[in-house]
Design a protein around this motif. Structure first.
Motif, PDB file in Angstrom:
ATOM      1  N   GLY A  10      23.311   6.484   4.909  1.00  0.00           N
ATOM      2  CA  GLY A  10      22.848   6.965   3.778  1.00  0.00           C
ATOM      3  C   GLY A  10      21.555   7.562   3.885  1.00  0.00           C
ATOM      4  N   VAL A  11      21.042   8.221   2.633  1.00  0.00           N
ATOM      5  CA  VAL A  11      19.770   8.437   2.689  1.00  0.00           C
ATOM      6  C   VAL A  11      18.957   7.742   1.457  1.00  0.00           C
ATOM      7  CG1 VAL A  11      17.970  10.705   2.559  1.00  0.00           C
ATOM      8  CG2 VAL A  11      20.279  10.702   3.667  1.00  0.00           C
ATOM      9  N   GLY A  12      17.637   7.443   1.557  1.00  0.00           N
ATOM     10  CA  GLY A  12      16.820   6.830   0.618  1.00  0.00           C
ATOM     11  C   GLY A  12      17.409   5.512   0.314  1.00  0.00           C
ATOM     12  N   VAL A  13      18.125   4.493   1.092  1.00  0.00           N
ATOM     13  CA  VAL A  13      18.593   3.287   0.743  1.00  0.00           C
ATOM     14  C   VAL A  13      17.737   2.025   1.307  1.00  0.00           C
ATOM     15  CG1 VAL A  13      20.963   1.978   1.121  1.00  0.00           C
ATOM     16  CG2 VAL A  13      21.017   4.494   1.038  1.00  0.00           C
ATOM     17  N   THR A  14      17.173   1.456   0.272  1.00  0.00           N
ATOM     18  CA  THR A  14      16.108   0.364   0.743  1.00  0.00           C
ATOM     19  C   THR A  14      16.822  -0.931  -0.181  1.00  0.00           C
ATOM     20  OG1 THR A  14      14.975   0.937  -1.088  1.00  0.00           O
ATOM     21  CG2 THR A  14      14.352   1.743   1.200  1.00  0.00           C
ATOM     22  N   VAL A  15      16.307  -1.964   0.472  1.00  0.00           N
ATOM     23  CA  VAL A  15      16.641  -3.437  -0.090  1.00  0.00           C
ATOM     24  C   VAL A  15      15.400  -3.440  -1.237  1.00  0.00           C
ATOM     25  CG1 VAL A  15      16.502  -5.620   0.114  1.00  0.00           C
ATOM     26  CG2 VAL A  15      17.485  -4.332   2.082  1.00  0.00           C
ATOM     27  N   GLN A  16      15.956  -3.784  -2.485  1.00  0.00           N
ATOM     28  CA  GLN A  16      14.902  -4.084  -3.589  1.00  0.00           C
ATOM     29  C   GLN A  16      15.421  -5.170  -4.412  1.00  0.00           C
ATOM     30  OE1 GLN A  16      12.127  -2.232  -3.457  1.00  0.00           O
ATOM     31  NE2 GLN A  16      12.714  -0.738  -2.242  1.00  0.00           N
ATOM     32  N   ASP A  17      14.336  -5.862  -5.032  1.00  0.00           N
ATOM     33  CA  ASP A  17      14.776  -6.879  -5.977  1.00  0.00           C
ATOM     34  C   ASP A  17      13.838  -6.520  -7.169  1.00  0.00           C
ATOM     35  OD1 ASP A  17      12.141  -7.868  -4.924  1.00  0.00           O
ATOM     36  OD2 ASP A  17      13.138  -9.580  -4.159  1.00  0.00           O
ATOM     37  N   PHE A  18      13.233  -7.689  -7.951  1.00  0.00           N
ATOM     38  CA  PHE A  18      12.297  -7.180  -9.021  1.00  0.00           C
ATOM     39  C   PHE A  18      10.912  -7.088  -8.671  1.00  0.00           C
ATOM     40  CE2 PHE A  18      15.159  -8.630 -12.777  1.00  0.00           C
ATOM     41  CZ  PHE A  18      16.262  -7.670 -12.271  1.00  0.00           C
ATOM     42  N   GLY A  19      10.559  -7.123  -7.418  1.00  0.00           N
ATOM     43  CA  GLY A  19       9.305  -6.788  -7.086  1.00  0.00           C
ATOM     44  C   GLY A  19       8.501  -7.976  -6.824  1.00  0.00           C
ATOM     45  N   ARG A  20       7.126  -7.692  -6.170  1.00  0.00           N
ATOM     46  CA  ARG A  20       5.948  -8.524  -6.056  1.00  0.00           C
ATOM     47  C   ARG A  20       5.147  -8.561  -7.297  1.00  0.00           C
ATOM     48  NH1 ARG A  20       7.421  -5.903  -1.531  1.00  0.00           N
ATOM     49  NH2 ARG A  20       8.181  -7.240   0.078  1.00  0.00           N
ATOM     50  N   LYS A  21       5.217  -9.753  -8.123  1.00  0.00           N
ATOM     51  CA  LYS A  21       4.347  -9.731  -9.303  1.00  0.00           C
ATOM     52  C   LYS A  21       3.223 -10.705  -9.485  1.00  0.00           C
ATOM     53  CE  LYS A  21       8.466  -9.379 -11.778  1.00  0.00           C
ATOM     54  NZ  LYS A  21       9.584 -10.150 -13.046  1.00  0.00           N
ATOM     55  N   VAL A  28      -1.687  -5.133  -3.596  1.00  0.00           N
ATOM     56  CA  VAL A  28      -0.188  -5.069  -3.038  1.00  0.00           C
ATOM     57  C   VAL A  28       0.564  -4.607  -4.252  1.00  0.00           C
ATOM     58  CG1 VAL A  28       1.836  -6.431  -2.031  1.00  0.00           C
ATOM     59  CG2 VAL A  28      -0.405  -7.161  -1.449  1.00  0.00           C
ATOM     60  N   PRO A  29       1.279  -3.346  -3.999  1.00  0.00           N
ATOM     61  CA  PRO A  29       1.963  -2.782  -5.183  1.00  0.00           C
ATOM     62  C   PRO A  29       3.164  -3.771  -5.501  1.00  0.00           C
ATOM     63  CG  PRO A  29       1.549  -1.084  -3.409  1.00  0.00           C
ATOM     64  CD  PRO A  29       1.108  -2.621  -2.698  1.00  0.00           C
ATOM     65  N   LEU A  30       3.545  -3.613  -6.930  1.00  0.00           N
ATOM     66  CA  LEU A  30       4.834  -4.135  -7.240  1.00  0.00           C
ATOM     67  C   LEU A  30       6.218  -3.907  -6.320  1.00  0.00           C
ATOM     68  CD1 LEU A  30       6.177  -6.147  -9.635  1.00  0.00           C
ATOM     69  CD2 LEU A  30       6.481  -3.748 -10.825  1.00  0.00           C
ATOM     70  N   SER A  31       6.300  -2.794  -6.060  1.00  0.00           N
ATOM     71  CA  SER A  31       7.566  -2.248  -5.735  1.00  0.00           C
ATOM     72  C   SER A  31       8.654  -3.007  -6.426  1.00  0.00           C
ATOM     73  CB  SER A  31       7.677  -2.929  -4.055  1.00  0.00           C
ATOM     74  OG  SER A  31       6.648  -2.278  -3.213  1.00  0.00           O
ATOM     75  N   GLY A  32      10.004  -3.057  -6.006  1.00  0.00           N
ATOM     76  CA  GLY A  32      11.112  -3.537  -6.638  1.00  0.00           C
ATOM     77  C   GLY A  32      11.870  -2.183  -7.157  1.00  0.00           C
ATOM     78  N   ALA A  33      12.929  -2.457  -7.709  1.00  0.00           N
ATOM     79  CA  ALA A  33      13.888  -1.424  -8.077  1.00  0.00           C
ATOM     80  C   ALA A  33      13.159  -0.561  -9.346  1.00  0.00           C
ATOM     81  CB  ALA A  33      15.082  -2.040  -8.813  1.00  0.00           C
ATOM     82  N   LEU A  34      13.368   0.698  -8.891  1.00  0.00           N
ATOM     83  CA  LEU A  34      12.986   1.662 -10.088  1.00  0.00           C
ATOM     84  C   LEU A  34      13.686   1.493 -11.114  1.00  0.00           C
ATOM     85  CD1 LEU A  34      13.135   5.235  -8.162  1.00  0.00           C
ATOM     86  CD2 LEU A  34      10.940   3.751  -8.539  1.00  0.00           C
ATOM     87  N   ASP A  35      14.892   1.018 -11.255  1.00  0.00           N
ATOM     88  CA  ASP A  35      15.593   0.613 -12.511  1.00  0.00           C
ATOM     89  C   ASP A  35      16.111  -0.986 -12.505  1.00  0.00           C
ATOM     90  OD1 ASP A  35      17.003   0.181 -14.856  1.00  0.00           O
ATOM     91  OD2 ASP A  35      17.857   2.162 -14.873  1.00  0.00           O
ATOM     92  N   PRO A  36      15.211  -2.017 -12.882  1.00  0.00           N
ATOM     93  CA  PRO A  36      15.586  -3.237 -12.615  1.00  0.00           C
ATOM     94  C   PRO A  36      16.757  -3.800 -13.235  1.00  0.00           C
ATOM     95  CG  PRO A  36      13.137  -2.939 -13.252  1.00  0.00           C
ATOM     96  CD  PRO A  36      13.768  -1.634 -13.186  1.00  0.00           C
ATOM     97  N   LEU A  37      17.114  -3.047 -14.672  1.00  0.00           N
ATOM     98  CA  LEU A  37      18.022  -3.565 -15.388  1.00  0.00           C
ATOM     99  C   LEU A  37      19.564  -2.992 -14.691  1.00  0.00           C
ATOM    100  CD1 LEU A  37      17.580  -3.385 -19.019  1.00  0.00           C
ATOM    101  CD2 LEU A  37      17.625  -5.398 -17.509  1.00  0.00           C
ATOM    102  N   TRP A  38      19.543  -1.920 -13.860  1.00  0.00           N
ATOM    103  CA  TRP A  38      20.592  -1.408 -13.123  1.00  0.00           C
ATOM    104  C   TRP A  38      20.865  -2.246 -12.072  1.00  0.00           C
ATOM    105  CZ3 TRP A  38      22.559   4.463 -13.071  1.00  0.00           C
ATOM    106  CH2 TRP A  38      22.784   4.532 -14.340  1.00  0.00           C
ATOM    107  N   LEU A  39      19.967  -2.718 -11.407  1.00  0.00           N
ATOM    108  CA  LEU A  39      20.039  -3.398 -10.221  1.00  0.00           C
ATOM    109  C   LEU A  39      20.714  -5.001 -10.719  1.00  0.00           C
ATOM    110  CD1 LEU A  39      19.692  -4.744  -7.525  1.00  0.00           C
ATOM    111  CD2 LEU A  39      17.190  -5.350  -8.072  1.00  0.00           C
TER     112      LEU A  39
END
Length: 340
Positions: A10-21, A28-39
């Protein structure tokens, strides 16, 4: 444990969770899912804990082959698939469903519109980096060696048997806001802008730029003019949702992979309840902004949590009958969650 092999990346497929808080003070950026509720929804359909790591799919979906099963995958978003069994038989897999796969099965996914999310039974089994399995592409860490999915990658998750699950699509929209309106709180540097710029920002159509990414969403529209002090400030804290306006007068809405500090004046900040909605605007589409108070932002966050709790309670075995009247009559706030 179960194991899948990536047949197509695919394209633009990455592993994400709720990020580094807890590492933003170190830059260090938060990262994580752009839409945490859809994850969280994808994980619920996979019968996994809501904050476990899954795949975020932005542009084109992957194809996965089960090398060792069984396991369960949850599909959230405009994402469908064709499941080809080891015997060559095929069947369609709908979005907003959880499906059980077995040895030799190949699931070829199709993305209609991103982002979408793929949850895994037990969550993806990958090492944590600074407390998260999220991929931060710019620095090359987290997820699968800090990069996007590639052909031949192995994905490990917990084994799972039994039946599949399904639910109606979860939507961020509600009757309290017009579609396309993104709510924001003005400031903290609104005094850096002319009165006309503040008015234009709130009443204008803004187009999403093709150069937007997980770090920032670039918008185009009327030029927002700064006051005599100009666009540059002494660098201060930046967070996902902050709306920076550099010298060209075109806003940039910071997103999950944004820097932790910045030197452009900020005209406002998107409320946390609308960060997930923001993720679903595609290049070329228009949005508008709506100014709200801190109390309204807090209420919006509570409404979103309650809405997701109701949706989560409605996840049911595939083919089950829905009793929407009973579902909406329940007090479900104790099960609410969010990506905050």
């Amino acid at each position: 444990m179960a194991r899948l092999i990536v047949e197509q990346a695919g394209v633009g497929v990455t592993v994400q969770d709720f990020g580094r808080k807890f590492f933003r003070s170190l830059g260090v950026p938060l990262s994580g899912a752009l839409d945490p509720l859809w994850l969280a929804a994808a994980n619920a359909l996979a019968q996994a804990r809501e904050n476990t790591a899954g795949l975020e799919i932005l542009l084109a979906a992957p194809a996965l082959r089960v090398e060792s099963g069984p396991l369960r995958l949850g599909l959230a978003g405009e994402l469908t698939g064709i499941l080809t069994g080891a015997d060559g038989s095929q069947r369609s897999v709908a979005g907003w469903s959880g499906v059980v796969l077995h040895d030799g099965d190949v699931l070829s996914l199709r993305l209609t519109r991103g982002p979408a999310y793929l949850g895994f039974s037990g969550g993806l089994d990958l090492p944590e980096v600074l407390g998260s399995r999220s991929t931060f592409l710019r620095a090359g860490f987290g997820g699968l060696n800090g990069r996007a999915l590639e052909k031949g990658d192995a994905l490990i998750c917990a084994a799972a048997e039994g039946q599949g699950f399904s639910a109606p699509p979860f939507t961020h929209e509600n009757e309290k806001i017009a579609r396309g309106k993104i709510r924001f709180i003005p400031g903290p540097q609104e005094a850096r802008f002319t009165r006309d710029a503040l008015r234009l920002f709130a009443v204008s159509d803004w187009r999403v730029g093709s150069d937007s990414d997980r770090m920032g969403m670039r918008l185009s529209g009327p030029r927002l003019t700064h006051g005599p002090a100009g666009a540059n400030i002494v660098s201060d804290g930046a967070t996902p949702g902050a709306i920076q306006v550099p010298g060209d007068g075109q806003p940039i809405v910071l997103r999950a992979d944004c820097q932790t500090s910045g030197g452009y004046a900020k005209i406002g900040c998107v409320i946390s309840a609308d960060l997930g909605r923001l993720a679903h605007f595609c290049p070329g589409e228009a949005m508008n902004f709506l100014s709200v108070s801190h109390d309204e932002a807090a209420q919006a966050r509570n409404d979103l949590r309650e809405g997701f709790a109701r949706w989560r309670a409605g996840v049911a075995p595939a083919g089950a009958d829905w009793d929407s009247n009973r579902l909406w009559s329940e007090n479900l706030i104790s099960g609410a969650t969010s990506g905050d």
